[in-house]
Design a protein around this motif. Structure first.
Motif, mmCIF file in Angstrom:
data_model
loop_
_atom_site.group_PDB
_atom_site.id
_atom_site.type_symbol
_atom_site.label_atom_id
_atom_site.label_comp_id
_atom_site.label_asym_id
_atom_site.label_seq_id
_atom_site.Cartn_x
_atom_site.Cartn_y
_atom_site.Cartn_z
ATOM 1 N N PHE A 120 6.838 17.501 11.542
ATOM 2 C CA PHE A 120 7.396 16.285 10.944
ATOM 3 C C PHE A 120 8.002 16.668 9.599
ATOM 4 N N TYR A 162 4.989 8.176 16.436
ATOM 5 C CA TYR A 162 5.962 7.253 17.037
ATOM 6 C C TYR A 162 7.288 7.997 17.251
ATOM 7 N N PHE A 206 0.836 -1.204 0.000
ATOM 8 C CA PHE A 206 0.000 0.000 0.000
ATOM 9 C C PHE A 206 0.871 1.255 0.000
ATOM 10 N N VAL A 254 0.943 4.332 -2.974
ATOM 11 C CA VAL A 254 0.597 5.750 -2.822
ATOM 12 C C VAL A 254 1.841 6.638 -2.910
ATOM 13 N N GLY A 255 2.941 6.072 -3.459
ATOM 14 C CA GLY A 255 4.093 6.899 -3.804
ATOM 15 C C GLY A 255 5.152 7.049 -2.734
ATOM 16 N N LEU A 256 5.058 6.270 -1.667
ATOM 17 C CA LEU A 256 6.082 6.340 -0.622
ATOM 18 C C LEU A 256 7.195 5.337 -0.921
#
Lengths: 148, 142
Positions: free
Chosen positions: B88, B62, B47, B51-53
């Motif tokens: 982030f 975390y 997945f 989605v391009g990661l």
């Protein structure tokens, strides 16, 4: 898809009370790998001056996002598959400990485009069921490619 | 309920020594369960890539929790943290191997405030990337 700017200023209904339990705090502490006994052992927490085990600083993320109901509104147009976390801040008015019953009200404070991304900021005001202010959280999420 | 660090013994510019925190896929599965954030980009490589990661990435929260742990270990009392915020700035990519990724956190006392409070600046890196920016906390010292 661009997010619906009409959502700025929209607030959620107060969440159902969230009861902070020792078991949940212990589970959360284990998940972040933190062995501090004040998260696990009531006597250790009391020896440190707390009424019961206390929650790690980032614990409010577990319950503060009642704003999820706003974010999930199809009228907002948010594609969750493209969402990553942008910014997060917690203002603590007092520590959270086991036994607290907390209510969150979330408000969309900002929606803006940065480059090809859409950013939406939600503030959650967390109080006890008796209305004592416990913390305020600010959550900015990024919809990648949302502004393109 | 008090920090073990004394305000009078802290100086502006004082560094808080760095610490390393490992993050493996299993940690992300545990964190998903504990936090309720089941976004598949944090546990499903198929997945995440669709989605391009580059791969599965750690929950931002975390990483924020690891920097929070660094902070509370220094302060000596989690209840002493009165404000904590981060941006982030880069993803923590967590490969499917025994090593996972390493998050290195360090800190500096940026300012001594009123009422025995200090502003602590935090730095978190993973690989060559700075994964948190504008990471700051206000801590109530003794």
């Amino acid at each position: 898809m661009a997010l619906n700017r009409d959502f700025v200023g929209r607030a959620s209904a107060p969440s159902p009370p969230y009861e902070v339990s020792r078991v949940k705090i212990k589970e959360f502490a284990a998940a972040i790998g933190d062995n501090n006994p004040v998260y696990r052992d009531r006597e250790a927490a009391q020896a440190a001056g707390h009424p019961d085990v206390i929650a790690p600083p980032t614990f409010p993320i577990v319950f503060s996002l009642s704003g999820g109901s706003i974010l999930a509104d199809p009228e907002l147009g948010l594609n969750f598959a493209m969402v990553v976390h942008g910014e997060q801040r917690f203002e603590y008015h007092r520590p959270i400990h086991a036994g607290d019953e907390l209510v969150s009200v979330s408000t969309v404070t900002d929606i803006r485009s940065v480059g090809r991304n859409e950013l939406i900021t939600v503030r959650s005001d967390v109080t006890t069921v008796d209305g004592e202010s416990v913390c305020t959280t600010y959550n900015t999420i990024v919809e990648r490619g949302g502004a393109s | 309920m008090a920090a073990t660090v004394r305000y009078d013994e802290v100086e502006q510019g004082q560094e808080i020594p760095a610490a390393d925190y490992q993050v493996r896929r299993a940690n992300l599965v545990m964190y998903a369960g504990a936090s309720g954030d089941f976004n598949p980009i944090h546990w499903n490589e198929r997945f995440a890539k669709a989605v391009g990661l580059p791969d599965v990435i750690a929950h931002g929260m975390y990483t924020m929790a690891q920097a929070g742990r660094f902070l509370t270990d220094w302060a000596g009392d989690p209840g002493a943290v009165v404000d904590y915020g981060v941006r982030f700035s880069s993803m923590v990519v967590v490969p499917d191997d025994d090593e996972g990724a390493t998050i290195t956190v360090s800190g500096v006392v940026e300012e001594k405030l009123d009422d025995k409070r200090v502003l602590v600046g935090l730095t978190a890196r993973s690989g060559d990337s700075r994964v948190l920016s504008r990471a700051r906390a206000v801590v109530q010292l003794s």
